[in-house]
Motif scaffolding. Structure first.
Motif, PDB file in Angstrom:
ATOM      1  N   ASP A 120       0.831  -1.209   0.000  1.00 19.28           N
ATOM      2  CA  ASP A 120       0.000   0.000   0.000  1.00 19.28           C
ATOM      3  C   ASP A 120       0.868   1.263   0.000  1.00 19.28           C
ATOM      4  N   TYR A 121       2.156   1.094  -0.324  1.00 24.24           N
ATOM      5  CA  TYR A 121       3.071   2.234  -0.298  1.00 24.24           C
ATOM      6  C   TYR A 121       2.596   3.356  -1.213  1.00 24.24           C
ATOM      7  N   LEU A 122       2.315   3.007  -2.463  1.00 24.10           N
ATOM      8  CA  LEU A 122       1.926   4.049  -3.423  1.00 24.10           C
ATOM      9  C   LEU A 122       0.635   4.729  -2.994  1.00 24.10           C
ATOM     10  N   GLN A 123      -0.328   3.927  -2.529  1.00 26.53           N
ATOM     11  CA  GLN A 123      -1.595   4.508  -2.082  1.00 26.53           C
ATOM     12  C   GLN A 123      -1.359   5.502  -0.944  1.00 26.53           C
ATOM     13  N   ALA A 124      -0.423   5.162  -0.055  1.00 24.12           N
ATOM     14  CA  ALA A 124      -0.177   6.013   1.110  1.00 24.12           C
ATOM     15  C   ALA A 124       0.542   7.305   0.728  1.00 24.12           C
ATOM     16  N   VAL A 125       1.556   7.198  -0.103  1.00 23.45           N
ATOM     17  CA  VAL A 125       2.414   8.379  -0.323  1.00 23.45           C
ATOM     18  C   VAL A 125       2.027   9.192  -1.556  1.00 23.45           C
ATOM     19  N   LYS A 126       1.249   8.619  -2.450  1.00 29.30           N
ATOM     20  CA  LYS A 126       0.897   9.361  -3.668  1.00 29.30           C
ATOM     21  C   LYS A 126      -0.536   9.881  -3.640  1.00 29.30           C
ATOM     22  N   GLY A 127      -1.244   9.694  -2.566  1.00 32.51           N
ATOM     23  CA  GLY A 127      -2.611  10.219  -2.519  1.00 32.51           C
ATOM     24  C   GLY A 127      -3.601   9.154  -2.104  1.00 32.51           C
ATOM     25  N   GLY A 128      -4.141   8.419  -3.045  1.00 32.67           N
ATOM     26  CA  GLY A 128      -5.124   7.395  -2.695  1.00 32.67           C
ATOM     27  C   GLY A 128      -6.523   7.892  -2.926  1.00 32.67           C
ATOM     28  N   GLY A 129      -6.852   8.985  -2.298  1.00 31.54           N
ATOM     29  CA  GLY A 129      -8.151   9.618  -2.529  1.00 31.54           C
ATOM     30  C   GLY A 129      -8.052  10.628  -3.665  1.00 31.54           C
ATOM     31  N   HIS A 130      -9.174  11.299  -3.943  1.00 32.49           N
ATOM     32  CA  HIS A 130      -9.210  12.247  -5.050  1.00 32.49           C
ATOM     33  C   HIS A 130      -8.595  13.592  -4.659  1.00 32.49           C
ATOM     34  N   GLY A 131      -8.097  14.287  -5.662  1.00 31.18           N
ATOM     35  CA  GLY A 131      -7.607  15.642  -5.439  1.00 31.18           C
ATOM     36  C   GLY A 131      -6.115  15.690  -5.178  1.00 31.18           C
ATOM     37  N   ASP A 132      -5.635  16.913  -5.052  1.00 31.22           N
ATOM     38  CA  ASP A 132      -4.208  17.197  -4.984  1.00 31.22           C
ATOM     39  C   ASP A 132      -3.811  17.348  -3.515  1.00 31.22           C
ATOM     40  N   TYR A 133      -3.458  16.260  -2.875  1.00 34.62           N
ATOM     41  CA  TYR A 133      -3.126  16.356  -1.450  1.00 34.62           C
ATOM     42  C   TYR A 133      -2.048  15.359  -1.069  1.00 34.62           C
ATOM     43  N   ARG A 134      -1.493  15.539   0.083  1.00 31.28           N
ATOM     44  CA  ARG A 134      -0.466  14.637   0.622  1.00 31.28           C
ATOM     45  C   ARG A 134      -0.802  14.262   2.051  1.00 31.28           C
ATOM     46  N   LEU A 135      -0.433  13.053   2.422  1.00 27.25           N
ATOM     47  CA  LEU A 135      -0.422  12.662   3.825  1.00 27.25           C
ATOM     48  C   LEU A 135       1.027  12.664   4.288  1.00 27.25           C
ATOM     49  N   ILE A 136       1.245  12.975   5.543  1.00 30.81           N
ATOM     50  CA  ILE A 136       2.555  12.708   6.132  1.00 30.81           C
ATOM     51  C   ILE A 136       2.533  11.224   6.495  1.00 30.81           C
ATOM     52  N   VAL A 137       3.524  10.467   6.030  1.00 29.10           N
ATOM     53  CA  VAL A 137       3.492   9.010   6.225  1.00 29.10           C
ATOM     54  C   VAL A 137       4.758   8.557   6.945  1.00 29.10           C
ATOM     55  N   LEU A 138       4.578   7.975   8.117  1.00 30.37           N
ATOM     56  CA  LEU A 138       5.711   7.513   8.924  1.00 30.37           C
ATOM     57  C   LEU A 138       5.717   5.986   8.968  1.00 30.37           C
ATOM     58  N   ALA A 139       6.921   5.401   8.851  1.00 28.46           N
ATOM     59  CA  ALA A 139       7.039   3.942   8.775  1.00 28.46           C
ATOM     60  C   ALA A 139       7.964   3.423   9.871  1.00 28.46           C
ATOM     61  N   PRO A 140       7.401   2.987  10.999  1.00 27.02           N
ATOM     62  CA  PRO A 140       8.234   2.450  12.076  1.00 27.02           C
ATOM     63  C   PRO A 140       8.797   1.070  11.713  1.00 27.02           C
ATOM     64  N   ALA A 141       9.884   0.703  12.432  1.00 26.25           N
ATOM     65  CA  ALA A 141      10.494  -0.608  12.167  1.00 26.25           C
ATOM     66  C   ALA A 141      10.637  -1.439  13.429  1.00 26.25           C
ATOM     67  N   SER A 142      10.133  -0.936  14.556  1.00 24.92           N
ATOM     68  CA  SER A 142      10.189  -1.719  15.794  1.00 24.92           C
ATOM     69  C   SER A 142       9.019  -1.299  16.676  1.00 24.92           C
ATOM     70  N   VAL A 143       8.753  -2.101  17.680  1.00 28.20           N
ATOM     71  CA  VAL A 143       7.637  -1.780  18.567  1.00 28.20           C
ATOM     72  C   VAL A 143       7.944  -0.504  19.349  1.00 28.20           C
ATOM     73  N   GLN A 144       9.227  -0.349  19.741  1.00 31.27           N
ATOM     74  CA  GLN A 144       9.616   0.887  20.432  1.00 31.27           C
ATOM     75  C   GLN A 144       9.363   2.105  19.543  1.00 31.27           C
ATOM     76  N   GLU A 145       9.742   1.950  18.280  1.00 31.99           N
ATOM     77  CA  GLU A 145       9.581   3.096  17.378  1.00 31.99           C
ATOM     78  C   GLU A 145       8.103   3.409  17.126  1.00 31.99           C
ATOM     79  N   ILE A 146       7.256   2.382  17.185  1.00 27.70           N
ATOM     80  CA  ILE A 146       5.814   2.612  17.052  1.00 27.70           C
ATOM     81  C   ILE A 146       5.348   3.596  18.115  1.00 27.70           C
TER      82      ILE A 146
END
Lengths: 354, 250
Positions: A120-146
């Motif tokens: 779902d990387y592309l859906q998350a970082v390139k939009g997904g929904g309609h219109g010209d917008y961005r989400l800030i997308v954070l990707a943790p790699a450990s439970v601590q980082e979560i």
């Protein structure tokens, strides 16, 4: 500071509560279910609200209402459910409402399966929904980082009045690790003068809105959003560097893949191969700054992902064609094995010869 | 001289954009008058829909939210859970509430969500060009039922009050009409009752308002009111479909 053993999905919930989140609206889906289970217990303990919605579509719109009313609010889902939330995410971004959305990615497309994926990387970082917008997308790699990133996620959401997505795969949701919980830091949501809570006598009327029917006004709104995204793209890049000194081959991986690739880097280094790792923590904004530096000295890049090649497009953009960018991926719940990735690294390192 | 009629405080002094004979203006005014009478504008929050009436957020002088197609009851749920002491109402047309937003409407009602839905039933999609709505009458011609609505092709009209009445979460359901002054006065009473029941915390409330759309019905304003009275009320009977066990004091 007490260390406790926590499951990733539960850590998402505790991290949210400690970041001052008091409202959760969501709909069950595997493999993120332990998060709503946890919050259904936890929210009432801190005077918050857990509400199971009738659908993901409704959940995202409940988040819209709660965010507009000034609350720290979140929802969570996985692949197919996130797709249903895209309508709400577009409206949240359009109305500039802060909130946190967790996507614990499962296999797709369609119903796919409940195994971990990063598709779902592309859906998350390139939009997904309609219109010209961005989400800030954070990707943790450990439970601590979560837990740590959950605080960042709510702070960034409020700072920029923008939805923030925590993007992880099913492994991170299901794995248990010891985590350090900070002492009780029940951060309260900041005052939000723009929130629509009832017009005060003589005060301005507040409107939570994404409708700009006059073209000039809609363009102005889009330009203002783009300016905000430009600031975020410059200021909020987050990444981890590992063994980048003199690295000739640089692996790029996020989340669970990055953990596997760290082991690959260690083994490669033991065998005398100059291999390093860039782990994007913010996948939007993509950490272009580190690539601008590393692309001068590295000879080639290898993007390792649990999809058929989604982030590799951003790596190519960041490398700007100056060095070759390769891709290695597994999908459908298949997880890259360090041995196989190492074989790919060696093949590339030796100019393609096995 | 005593002033006996004036613009409600909660209604901004700007001209409506609606077509001549459209009854949205009357419905807006009734909501504003009730908010004034309850002296509650500081605690009133409205959710604007899509379609012709989305610009209700320009007309009501209170804090407002604009919601996606059909999602107003979900947005209202989010608002009310954060601000439980506020008056939260949605204002939705039939395409919005009875088609794309049926899920959100039914489940907000089933949960007993303490919000009010002002449901404008004019038996047609208006802003998008006069297409068939779930509430379009059998035989009624629209741009997507050019030969008249046929039950075997298009299905039967949805009766929203009757659909929601069996749900235990609903506290007040009424259907009113705007075709003459007497019924406009009754409509206002129903809105007031719905708001009072909401503020008392009894559960979900909805007022369905039979309304005229002369433009898309292809009728003059007067003909439209006559058509409403003669055709809609027989299929959508007026009255209270659910009232609280304990009556509210008006």
């Amino acid at each position: 500071m007490a260390k406790v053993l926590m499951k990733g999905n539960e850590a998402l919930g505790e991290g949210a509560v400690r970041a001052g989140c008091r409202y959760f609206f969501g709909y069950p889906i595997t493999p993120q279910s332990e998060l709503p289970h946890y919050l259904a217990k936890r929210m009432p303990q801190v005077g918050g609200v857990y509400l199971q919605s009738e659908s993901e579509t409704a959940a995202a719109n409940m988040v819209y209402g709660a965010a507009g009313a000034g609350a720290r609010v979140m929802t969570s889902s996985s692949g197919p459910g996130i797709t249903l939330m895209q309508e709400g995410l577009s409206y949240l971004a359009g109305a500039e409402l802060p909130c946190v959305v967790v996507n614990m990615i499962r296999g797709g497309p369609g119903l796919g399966n409940i195994a971990p994926a990063q598709s779902d990387y592309l859906q998350a970082v390139k939009g997904g929904g309609h219109g010209d917008y961005r989400l800030i997308v954070l990707a943790p790699a450990s439970v601590q980082e979560i837990i740590d990133l959950m605080q960042d996620a709510f702070d960034l959401a409020d700072k920029y009045r923008n939805p923030v997505m925590l993007l992880a795969d099913g492994i991170l949701g299901q794995m248990m690790e010891p985590v350090e919980l900070s002492e009780e830091v029940l951060v309260q949501a900041p005052e939000k003068a723009w929130a629509a809570t009832g017009r005060k006598k003589g005060g301005p009327r507040r409107l939570i809105n994404s409708l700009y029917i006059v073209p000039e006004e809609c363009e102005k709104h889009n330009i203002e959003l783009a300016q905000k995204y430009a600031v975020i793209a410059k200021e909020e890049q987050r990444w981890e560097e590992y063994q980048l000194d003199n690295a000739k081959l640089v692996i790029v991986a996020f989340g669970t893949c990055a953990r596997i690739c760290k082991a690959v880097v260690d083994r490669a280094r033991q065998e005398g191969l100059a291999v390093g790792l860039i782990r994007p923590i913010s996948v939007w904004p993509f950490p272009n700054d580190v690539f601008a530096r590393v692309r001068e000295t590295a000879e080639q890049f290898l993007s390792v992902e649990m999809n058929m090649g989604q982030m590799v497009e951003d790596v190519r953009l960041a490398v700007e064609g100056r060095k070759p960018v390769h891709f290695y991926g597994r999908v459908g719940g298949m997880i890259p094995v360090a041995r196989d990735v190492l074989a790919e690294v060696k093949k590339l390192y030796n100019g393609g010869a096995v | 001289m005593k002033k006996i009629f004036t613009r409600p405080e909660s209604l901004n002094d700007i001209p409506f954009h609606y077509c001549p004979g459209c009854t949205h203006g009357i419905a807006h005014r009734l909501v504003a008058e009730v908010i004034d009478e309850m002296d509650i504008y500081e605690r009133a929050l409205g959710i604007a829909p899509v379609g012709c009436s989305v610009f209700i957020f320009n007309y009501l002088n209170i804090d407002m939210y604009q919601a996606a197609h059909g999602r107003a009851p979900a947005v209202g749920t989010g608002v009310k859970r954060v601000l439980p002491d506020r008056l939260v109402f949605t204002y939705q047309g039939d395409g919005d509430a009875a088609a794309i937003g049926t899920g959100e409407l039914v489940h907000a009602a089933a949960r007993g969500e303490k919000i009010t839905v002002i449901f404008i039933n004019n038996a047609i999609y208006a802003m998008t060009g006069g297409q068939m709505a779930p509430t379009t009458l059998l035989g009624q011609k629209t741009t997507t039922t050019p030969y008249g609505r046929d039950k075997d092709v298009n299905g039967l009209p949805v009766k929203v009050c009757e659909m929601l009445a069996p749900l235990d979460g609903t506290a007040y359901l009424a259907r009113v009409s705007l075709h003459n002054p007497k019924h406009i006065a009754m409509a206002k009473k129903a809105i007031r009752k719905a708001f009072d029941v909401q503020m008392r915390g009894d559960g979900f409330t909805l007022v369905e308002i039979l309304s005229a759309c002369p433009t898309n019905w292809g009728l003059s304003p007067l003909e439209a009111l006559k058509w409403l009275e003669e055709n809609m009320i027989s299929y959508y009977p007026l009255g209270e479909y659910k009232t609280p066990a304990e009556e509210v004091q008006l």
